[in-house]
Write an enzyme that holds these catalytic residues in place. Structure first.
Site, PDB file in Angstrom:
ATOM      1  N   TYR A 169      -4.141  -5.154 -20.004  1.00  0.00           N
ATOM      2  CA  TYR A 169      -3.007  -4.678 -19.131  1.00  0.00           C
ATOM      3  C   TYR A 169      -2.160  -3.734 -19.871  1.00  0.00           C
ATOM      4  O   TYR A 169      -1.109  -4.295 -20.677  1.00  0.00           O
ATOM      5  CB  TYR A 169      -1.953  -5.594 -18.665  1.00  0.00           C
ATOM      6  CG  TYR A 169      -2.984  -6.543 -17.461  1.00  0.00           C
ATOM      7  CD1 TYR A 169      -4.023  -6.366 -16.882  1.00  0.00           C
ATOM      8  CD2 TYR A 169      -2.369  -7.880 -16.844  1.00  0.00           C
ATOM      9  CE1 TYR A 169      -4.725  -7.242 -15.926  1.00  0.00           C
ATOM     10  CE2 TYR A 169      -2.971  -8.572 -16.041  1.00  0.00           C
ATOM     11  CZ  TYR A 169      -4.297  -8.155 -15.523  1.00  0.00           C
ATOM     12  OH  TYR A 169      -4.855  -8.858 -14.654  1.00  0.00           O
TER      13      TYR A 169
ATOM     14  N   GLY B 153      -1.324  -4.649  -1.848  1.00  0.00           N
ATOM     15  CA  GLY B 153      -0.232  -4.213  -1.343  1.00  0.00           C
ATOM     16  C   GLY B 153      -0.341  -3.695   0.122  1.00  0.00           C
ATOM     17  O   GLY B 153       0.592  -3.313   0.725  1.00  0.00           O
TER      18      GLY B 153
ATOM     19  N   THR C  86       1.367  -5.577   3.036  1.00  0.00           N
ATOM     20  CA  THR C  86       2.876  -5.417   3.316  1.00  0.00           C
ATOM     21  C   THR C  86       3.077  -4.629   4.465  1.00  0.00           C
ATOM     22  O   THR C  86       4.065  -4.592   5.083  1.00  0.00           O
ATOM     23  CB  THR C  86       3.411  -4.791   2.135  1.00  0.00           C
ATOM     24  OG1 THR C  86       3.039  -3.350   2.024  1.00  0.00           O
ATOM     25  CG2 THR C  86       3.147  -5.742   0.811  1.00  0.00           C
ATOM     26  N   GLY C  87       2.047  -3.815   5.001  1.00  0.00           N
ATOM     27  CA  GLY C  87       2.180  -2.876   6.125  1.00  0.00           C
ATOM     28  C   GLY C  87       2.641  -1.590   5.758  1.00  0.00           C
ATOM     29  O   GLY C  87       2.966  -0.843   6.854  1.00  0.00           O
ATOM     30  N   LYS C  88       3.016  -1.426   4.577  1.00  0.00           N
ATOM     31  CA  LYS C  88       3.564  -0.025   4.238  1.00  0.00           C
ATOM     32  C   LYS C  88       2.695   1.109   4.440  1.00  0.00           C
ATOM     33  O   LYS C  88       3.133   2.164   4.478  1.00  0.00           O
ATOM     34  CB  LYS C  88       4.258  -0.176   2.870  1.00  0.00           C
ATOM     35  CG  LYS C  88       3.183  -0.149   1.939  1.00  0.00           C
ATOM     36  CD  LYS C  88       4.056  -0.601   0.169  1.00  0.00           C
ATOM     37  CE  LYS C  88       2.960  -0.759  -0.635  1.00  0.00           C
ATOM     38  NZ  LYS C  88       3.624  -0.917  -2.293  1.00  0.00           N
TER      39      LYS C  88
END
Length: 323
Positions: free
Chosen positions: A53, A211, A214-216
């Protein structure tokens, strides 16, 4: 926050795990420190990082926070190895030499003499399982790692490694970490049964579907989102299809009915799986992490959980592939 037993070991991890993949790249040290404070305040203990990472930057930031923001013995630190950077890019390498060099480098960056859990990050087709297992056993016997496991490995590989570790007697396979969310339930086809039969704890990453849950992404591609970034767009894109849209719509409908955020519904669904030891969430900002922590007090009604099970059922996709 609930603490759950990791497989049949004596190690307990928080139901929600804090992922640090963005630390050192999209999340600076100040925001990482705030995330860690908020996570501990909520009762979280399980921290997930990896030497790959940010080419070690994530571990360096975490190492700087251990002892300053939290006491080392208050948290369960997991790191991963088996990916090695070369001039031509990242390569999988779970040879004995590579894994032992990896954990030594991780310990130096983390500023600790041991990790609570070390995971082999990906299967290596060029290294015998027995060699990989010998490195894991050596980590335990030398005190570098308290427990060891695998990440992103198949069921047969997990069983083979578990059996090989038991032959030596000094260590056992403690955990398997895989992706799991309403958008990716592949682990239910064989890995869940394998881990339960072997007594291996199941850790899951990307509980929010990278992600997407999240609906974004329903109406547009936010400029500040992972999907719009040059290094993460390929990571998000697989779930921006018709099937993904149908699942996201179902999550958003359920969220509206419950008066909660879509991400809380999606995360609560994963946390409600009895076979999950810890669901790891990675947030870019402290605000995003606080939104995830908000799911801890939500228990989905049976009808809602069943509806989400049905719309995301992986067995239908599996059957269709053999039709």
């Amino acid at each position: 926050m609930e603490l759950r037993r990791l497989g049949r070991t004596g190690l307990h991890v928080s139901a929600l795990g804090l992922g640090t993949m963005t630390w050192g790249r999209d999340t600076d040290a100040q925001d990482a420190a705030q995330q860690l404070r908020d996570f501990r305040l909520a009762g979280g203990t399980f921290l997930d990082t990896a030497g790959s990472y940010g080419d070690g930057a994530s571990e360096e930031i975490l190492g700087g926070l251990l002892g300053s923001v939290v006491d080392r013995d208050e948290v369960v630190v997991a790191t991963k190895g088996g990916l090695r950077r070369t001039p031509s890019g990242m390569v999988v390498d779970s040879s004995r030499g590579a894994l032992l060099a990896s954990i030594d480098a991780s310990l130096e960056r983390l500023g600790t003499d041991h990790v609570d859990l070390f995971l082999v990050q990906a299967p290596d087709p060029h290294t015998p399982v027995e060699e990989t297992v010998s490195a894991l056993r050596h980590m335990v016997t030398t005190g570098r790692a308290r427990y060891v496991g695998l990440a992103n490995h198949a069921g047969w590989h997990t069983g083979y490694a578990a059996a090989a570790l038991r032959v030596g007697g000094e260590a056992e396979l403690a955990a398997l970490e895989v992706e799991h969310s309403l958008l990716n339930r592949d682990c239910e086809l064989d890995l869940v049964a394998a881990t339960q039969a072997l007594g291996v704890g199941l850790l899951t990453w990307s509980a929010l579907g990278r992600g997407v849950l999240t609906g974004k992404y329903r109406r547009t591609l936010p400029a500040d989102s992972r999907g719009a970034s040059s290094h993460m767009s390929g990571f998000v894109e697989p779930y921006l299809d018709a099937r993904g849209s149908a699942i996201v719509d179902a999550v958003c409908t359920a969220a509206a009915g419950l008066g909660r955020a879509p991400l809380e519904v999606a995360l609560s669904w994963v946390l409600g799986r009895s076979y999950v030891s810890s669901a790891i969430v990675g947030a870019r900002t402290p605000g995003q992490l606080r939104e995830s922590l908000g799911a801890l007090d939500l228990t989905l009604p049976g009808a809602v959980s069943s509806a989400l099970d049905e719309v995301s059922d992986p067995s239908s996709d599996f059957a269709d592939s053999y039709a």
